[in-house]
Design an enzyme around this catalytic site. Structure first.
Site, PDB file in Angstrom:
ATOM      1  N   LYS A 113       0.814  -1.216   0.000  1.00  0.00           N
ATOM      2  CA  LYS A 113       0.000   0.000   0.000  1.00  0.00           C
ATOM      3  C   LYS A 113       0.846   1.263   0.000  1.00  0.00           C
ATOM      4  O   LYS A 113       0.465   2.257  -0.613  1.00  0.00           O
ATOM      5  CB  LYS A 113      -0.964   0.014   1.186  1.00  0.00           C
ATOM      6  N   LYS A 196      -5.744 -10.325  -6.348  1.00  0.00           N
ATOM      7  CA  LYS A 196      -6.850 -10.489  -5.409  1.00  0.00           C
ATOM      8  C   LYS A 196      -8.044  -9.632  -5.832  1.00  0.00           C
ATOM      9  O   LYS A 196      -7.862  -8.506  -6.289  1.00  0.00           O
ATOM     10  CB  LYS A 196      -6.342 -10.028  -4.028  1.00  0.00           C
ATOM     11  N   LYS A 199     -11.856  -4.146  -3.355  1.00  0.00           N
ATOM     12  CA  LYS A 199     -12.738  -2.996  -3.523  1.00  0.00           C
ATOM     13  C   LYS A 199     -11.989  -1.804  -4.092  1.00  0.00           C
ATOM     14  O   LYS A 199     -12.601  -0.864  -4.584  1.00  0.00           O
ATOM     15  CB  LYS A 199     -13.449  -2.628  -2.213  1.00  0.00           C
TER      16      LYS A 199
HETATM   17  P1  TYM Z   1     -10.521  -5.800   4.599  1.00  0.00           P
HETATM   18  O1  TYM Z   1     -11.514  -4.740   4.846  1.00  0.00           O
HETATM   19  O2  TYM Z   1      -9.498  -5.617   3.542  1.00  0.00           O
HETATM   20  O3  TYM Z   1     -11.263  -7.159   4.274  1.00  0.00           O
HETATM   21  C1  TYM Z   1     -12.236  -7.677   5.153  1.00  0.00           C
HETATM   22  C2  TYM Z   1     -12.194  -9.197   5.182  1.00  0.00           C
HETATM   23  O4  TYM Z   1     -12.408  -9.725   3.864  1.00  0.00           O
HETATM   24  C3  TYM Z   1     -11.341 -10.589   3.516  1.00  0.00           C
HETATM   25  N1  TYM Z   1     -11.079 -10.434   2.082  1.00  0.00           N
HETATM   26  C4  TYM Z   1     -11.018 -11.451   1.229  1.00  0.00           C
HETATM   27  N2  TYM Z   1     -11.176 -12.782   1.399  1.00  0.00           N
HETATM   28  C5  TYM Z   1     -11.054 -13.563   0.317  1.00  0.00           C
HETATM   29  N3  TYM Z   1     -10.794 -13.071  -0.931  1.00  0.00           N
HETATM   30  C6  TYM Z   1     -10.638 -11.756  -1.150  1.00  0.00           C
HETATM   31  N4  TYM Z   1     -10.401 -11.282  -2.366  1.00  0.00           N
HETATM   32  C7  TYM Z   1     -10.751 -10.881  -0.036  1.00  0.00           C
HETATM   33  N5  TYM Z   1     -10.657  -9.526   0.105  1.00  0.00           N
HETATM   34  C8  TYM Z   1     -10.858  -9.289   1.409  1.00  0.00           C
HETATM   35  C9  TYM Z   1     -10.160 -10.115   4.339  1.00  0.00           C
HETATM   36  O5  TYM Z   1      -9.196 -11.133   4.494  1.00  0.00           O
HETATM   37  C10 TYM Z   1     -10.829  -9.750   5.643  1.00  0.00           C
HETATM   38  O6  TYM Z   1     -11.048 -10.892   6.437  1.00  0.00           O
HETATM   39  N6  TYM Z   1      -7.223  -5.441   8.290  1.00  0.00           N
HETATM   40  C11 TYM Z   1      -8.530  -5.941   7.966  1.00  0.00           C
HETATM   41  C12 TYM Z   1      -9.641  -5.360   8.817  1.00  0.00           C
HETATM   42  C13 TYM Z   1      -9.442  -5.516  10.292  1.00  0.00           C
HETATM   43  C14 TYM Z   1      -9.540  -6.713  11.034  1.00  0.00           C
HETATM   44  C15 TYM Z   1      -9.300  -6.339  12.393  1.00  0.00           C
HETATM   45  C16 TYM Z   1      -9.774  -8.034  10.691  1.00  0.00           C
HETATM   46  C17 TYM Z   1      -9.187  -4.521  11.172  1.00  0.00           C
HETATM   47  N7  TYM Z   1      -9.094  -4.994  12.461  1.00  0.00           N
HETATM   48  C18 TYM Z   1      -9.306  -7.299  13.430  1.00  0.00           C
HETATM   49  C19 TYM Z   1      -9.774  -8.991  11.730  1.00  0.00           C
HETATM   50  C20 TYM Z   1      -9.541  -8.601  13.067  1.00  0.00           C
HETATM   51  C21 TYM Z   1      -8.817  -5.601   6.508  1.00  0.00           C
HETATM   52  O7  TYM Z   1      -8.213  -4.757   5.919  1.00  0.00           O
HETATM   53  O8  TYM Z   1      -9.828  -6.229   5.979  1.00  0.00           O
END
Ligand code: TYM
Length: 333
Positions: A113, A196, A199
């Protein structure tokens, strides 16, 4: 009872990747023997690029609607917006002082990023994983369902908990277990099976949004990149075929089957046959969710009420854990 925590960023709309990699598992864990806390991480959503306030507020409510429409039941799970439970950010500060610069610098998401211009990245983006560790550990959560891309952040969470416990000579923060399971822990772009689904991808055709209508879903699947070969009847036949593999994974996850089971049924089919079947399956599973999301979005006050109640429930857990943390650290008054 063991406690589950997970979060999603309201940095854009929900994608099929979020749904299959995360939310679908949240819903099943809610029905199992866990106490479940699910979170819109708005503090995280402002780390990458400037989000105008209206967009952040809209995205947060829409994400809450997505959780509920997918089956998260506010009577069974605590549903919160991160900024409204201040103990997350308070514990994050302590963890900023536990985590090492070197650990953070090794995070692949930071490197991706921040790109080549780390000087221009926000300090918050660098500290992002320490806040994520705080999100989890302020609940003493033991199980964290996520997609594959969060694995490294969860390892760091374990390192932070272990270093805190070691430095202060306590056994206070649990060592958490990542829950990364199923056929769709890594849903790929529909335009490029090596990337991947995200969004933030500039191409809307690369992803299925949870707000897409039936026509848009069918069209994106019809246009998804594939190769000219027929589908194999065994998993080994998907090797070196990331685009084909991705569509089969999506089918398996949506239909709650293993990849082996799917291939047993569709092996030998051409994509001209498989894609319409996948589109039909996706529409049947996703259209009811987007319809329900739209209905909920028409009642934003109801969403805010649910989140407010969630914050109150959450703080009953987080306030005592923060208080105890401050005592351990020696913060008086
Ligand atoms: P974020 O917002 O990028 O994504 C949210 C969740 O969706 C999963 N995900 C995917 N799984 C499969 N294939 C994909 N293409 C895909 N894109 C996204 C992510 O693995 C995630 O589970 N850092 C985290 C948010 C967060 C969090 C936390 C998660 C903040 N605090 C504490 C768990 C525990 C994030 O950026 O997710």
């Amino acid at each position: 009872t063991p406690r589950v925590f997970s979060g999603i960023q309201p940095s854009g709309g929900l994608t099929l990747g979020n749904y299959l990699g995360a939310i679908k598992r949240f819903v099943s864990m809610q029905e199992e023997d866990y106490e479940t806390v699910f979170c819109m991480v708005d503090l995280h959503a402002i780390t990458a690029k400037f989000l105008d306030p209206k967009t952040l507020a809209h995205n947060t409510r829409e994400l809450a609607a997505g959780f509920i429409a997918s089956g998260i039941d506010p009577a069974k799970s605590i549903l919160i917006n991160q900024s409204q439970v201040p103990e997350h950010a308070q514990l994050a500060w302590i963890f900023n002082c536990v985590a090492r610069m070197g650990w953070m610098g090794r995070m692949t998401q930071w490197k991706d990023k921040a790109g080549k211009n780390a000087e221009a990245a926000s300090l918050g983006l660098f500290a992002y994983p320490a806040l994520m560790a705080a999100d989890i550990l302020i609940y003493h959560a033991t199980h964290v369902p996520v997609g594959d891309d969060q694995k490294q952040h969860l390892e760091l969470t374990r390192d932070i908990a272990a270093k805190f416990n070691h430095d202060y000579g306590v056994d206070f923060f649990p060592i958490t277990e990542p829950v990364i399971e199923g056929a769709a822990t890594r849903v790929m772009s529909l335009r490029d099976g090596s990337k991947k689904m995200s969004k933030s991808d500039p191409s809307d055709a690369s992803r299925i949004n949870m707000t897409d209508d039936a026509d848009a879903i069918a069209k994106k699947i019809r246009k998804a990149k594939t190769d000219p070969d027929a589908l194999p009847s065994e998993v080994a036949g998907l090797e070196g075929r990331p685009d084909a593999r991705n569509l089969v994974n999506i089918y398996a996850a949506l239909n709650e089957q293993s990849v082996e089971e799917v291939l047993r049924d569709v092996g030998g089919q051409q994509f001209g046959t498989f894609k319409p079947a996948l589109a039909e399956l996706a529409v049947s599973k996703l259209a009811p969710i987007s319809t329900e999301m739209a209905r909920l979005m028409a009642e934003p006050d109801e969403i805010d009420r649910i989140l407010k109640k969630g914050s109150e429930q959450a703080r009953e857990i987080t306030a005592p854990i923060l208080k105890k943390t401050y005592e351990i650290v020696g913060m008086v008054g």
